[in-house]
Scaffold this active site. Structure first.
Site, short mmCIF file in Angstrom:
data_model
loop_
_atom_site.label_atom_id
_atom_site.label_comp_id
_atom_site.label_asym_id
_atom_site.label_seq_id
_atom_site.Cartn_x
_atom_site.Cartn_y
_atom_site.Cartn_z
N SER A 143 0.85 -1.16 -0.10
CA SER A 143 0.05 0.05 0.11
C SER A 143 0.75 1.34 0.04
O SER A 143 1.65 1.54 1.05
CB SER A 143 -0.76 0.10 1.46
OG SER A 143 -1.42 1.29 1.23
N HIS B 235 -1.08 -1.27 -4.38
CA HIS B 235 -2.44 -1.06 -3.53
C HIS B 235 -2.54 0.47 -3.37
O HIS B 235 -1.69 1.12 -2.80
CB HIS B 235 -2.63 -1.71 -2.26
CG HIS B 235 -3.79 -1.60 -1.53
ND1 HIS B 235 -4.87 -2.51 -1.90
CD2 HIS B 235 -4.42 -0.95 -0.74
CE1 HIS B 235 -6.16 -1.92 -1.08
NE2 HIS B 235 -5.57 -1.24 -0.38
N ASP C 80 -4.92 3.59 -2.06
CA ASP C 80 -5.94 3.70 -1.28
C ASP C 80 -6.60 5.19 -1.53
O ASP C 80 -6.05 6.09 -1.44
CB ASP C 80 -5.69 3.79 0.06
CG ASP C 80 -5.40 2.42 0.60
OD1 ASP C 80 -6.22 1.43 0.58
OD2 ASP C 80 -4.14 2.31 1.04
N MET D 5 -9.28 7.85 -0.79
CA MET D 5 -10.26 8.07 0.17
C MET D 5 -10.95 9.77 0.02
O MET D 5 -9.97 10.37 -0.44
CB MET D 5 -9.64 8.19 1.78
CG MET D 5 -8.85 6.82 1.89
SD MET D 5 -8.09 6.97 3.50
CE MET D 5 -7.08 5.46 3.58
N HIS E 233 -8.49 0.55 -4.14
CA HIS E 233 -9.36 0.52 -3.14
C HIS E 233 -9.97 1.85 -2.88
O HIS E 233 -9.53 2.73 -2.55
CB HIS E 233 -8.57 0.05 -1.93
CG HIS E 233 -9.19 -0.15 -0.57
ND1 HIS E 233 -8.77 -0.30 0.55
CD2 HIS E 233 -10.60 -0.23 -0.36
CE1 HIS E 233 -9.78 -0.60 1.44
NE2 HIS E 233 -10.82 -0.40 0.84
N MET F 45 -12.44 3.95 -1.17
CA MET F 45 -12.85 4.47 0.25
C MET F 45 -13.81 5.60 0.14
O MET F 45 -13.40 6.64 0.52
CB MET F 45 -11.99 4.37 1.24
CG MET F 45 -11.50 2.67 1.64
SD MET F 45 -10.12 3.14 2.67
CE MET F 45 -8.87 3.32 1.32
N MET G 264 -11.62 -6.19 5.50
CA MET G 264 -10.76 -5.00 6.17
C MET G 264 -10.47 -5.69 7.54
O MET G 264 -11.34 -6.01 8.17
CB MET G 264 -11.62 -3.83 6.35
CG MET G 264 -11.66 -3.03 5.08
SD MET G 264 -9.96 -2.46 4.24
CE MET G 264 -9.16 -1.51 5.38
N GLY H 214 -1.20 1.93 9.59
CA GLY H 214 -0.39 1.90 10.87
C GLY H 214 -1.37 1.63 11.99
O GLY H 214 -1.05 1.86 13.06
N ASP I 2 -6.57 -6.37 4.41
CA ASP I 2 -6.06 -4.97 4.41
C ASP I 2 -6.06 -4.35 5.78
O ASP I 2 -7.24 -4.26 6.25
CB ASP I 2 -6.66 -4.55 3.41
CG ASP I 2 -6.23 -2.65 3.37
OD1 ASP I 2 -5.28 -2.48 3.71
OD2 ASP I 2 -6.88 -2.07 2.54
N GLY J 28 -2.96 -3.57 9.05
CA GLY J 28 -2.28 -4.21 10.29
C GLY J 28 -1.58 -5.68 9.90
O GLY J 28 -1.25 -6.25 10.61
N GLY K 5 1.10 -1.70 4.16
CA GLY K 5 1.58 -0.61 4.02
C GLY K 5 2.61 -0.34 4.96
O GLY K 5 3.94 -0.33 4.37
#
Ligand code: DX5
Ligand code: ZN
Length: 211
Positions: free
Chosen positions: A8, A33, A35, A37, A66, A68, A137, A145, A172, A174, A194
């Protein structure tokens, strides 16, 4: 069989994105990946269409986008034109799941659907034959993080049990070498990471530890 690793770039250095993409590409990652948002579906704003188009020019990696965002149906065509290879929307943001999957697949790219931690895996079951990918998720979407939520990974077996053979189950949030093993044991075969990759002192080893 080895897993699909999708680093990510949310945790990469945005001022050195090309360098940070090459780094994971050279380490053998198959996907990238991205993200997206919108500050509405999640409380954070990140990457949009022009950045995806710029990334497309510097890498051959499969662009795993992805979304979001609210109203994902409005932006599918733009992300396809920018060069996305996979578009994963959120179940919670979709007005008409069947139509949205149909729209994405009409562009001959892969369609994915994601569920947030509090969403039951049962909602995915009616769409398993239409989807190419299900994204579980393992943190609340919005930020990199965060700590892996084991109870989210426990949703995987139900999906795997009911899925066609080639369904990709992605996790996705942790993910590191240890949590990846938990997820693959449950039946996941695509790992997004990530912080574990980009904040590591040895990016190559971090990528390789996830295969
Ligand atoms: C979170 C994003 C993730 C994020 C994962 O909403 O969807 O892709 O980058 O970051 P880590 O691997 O650091 O949890
Ligand atoms: Zn993501």
């Amino acid at each position: 069989m080895s897993n699909i690793v999708s680093p990510s770039i949310l945790s990469a250095d945005f001022a050195n994105l090309e360098r940070d993409i090459k780094c994971v590409e050279n380490a053998g990652a198959q996907w990238l990946h991205i993200d997206v948002m919108d500050g509405h579906f999640v409380p954070n704003i990140t990457i949009g269409v022009p950045v995806v188009a710029s990334i497309r020019k510097v890498t051959k990696l499969c662009l795993d986008v992805h979304l979001m965002i609210e109203n994902p149906e409005k932006y599918i065509e733009q992300f396809v034109n920018a060069g996305a290879d996979i578009l994963t929307f959120h179940y919670e943001a979709a007005k008409d799941v069947k139509e949205l999957i149909k729209l994405i697949k009409s562009y001959n790219i892969k369609a994915g659907m994601s569920i947030k931690p509090k969403t039951s895996p049962d909602v995915v079951l009616p769409y398993l034959n239409d989807l190419d990918l299900v994204l579980i998720m393992t943190v609340e979407p919005g930020f990199g993080g965060q700590k892996f939520m084991n109870d989210c990974a426990e949703k995987i077996p139900l999906i795997r049990k009911n899925a066609k053979k080639d369904l990709i189950i992605q996790v996705d949030g942790g993910i590191n070498a240890e949590t990846a093993r938990i997820c693959t044991a449950f039946g996941a075969n695509s790992l997004v990471a990530g912080n574990y990759i980009y904040k590591s002192d040895d990016i190559t080893s971090a990528v390789k530890s996830l295969f």
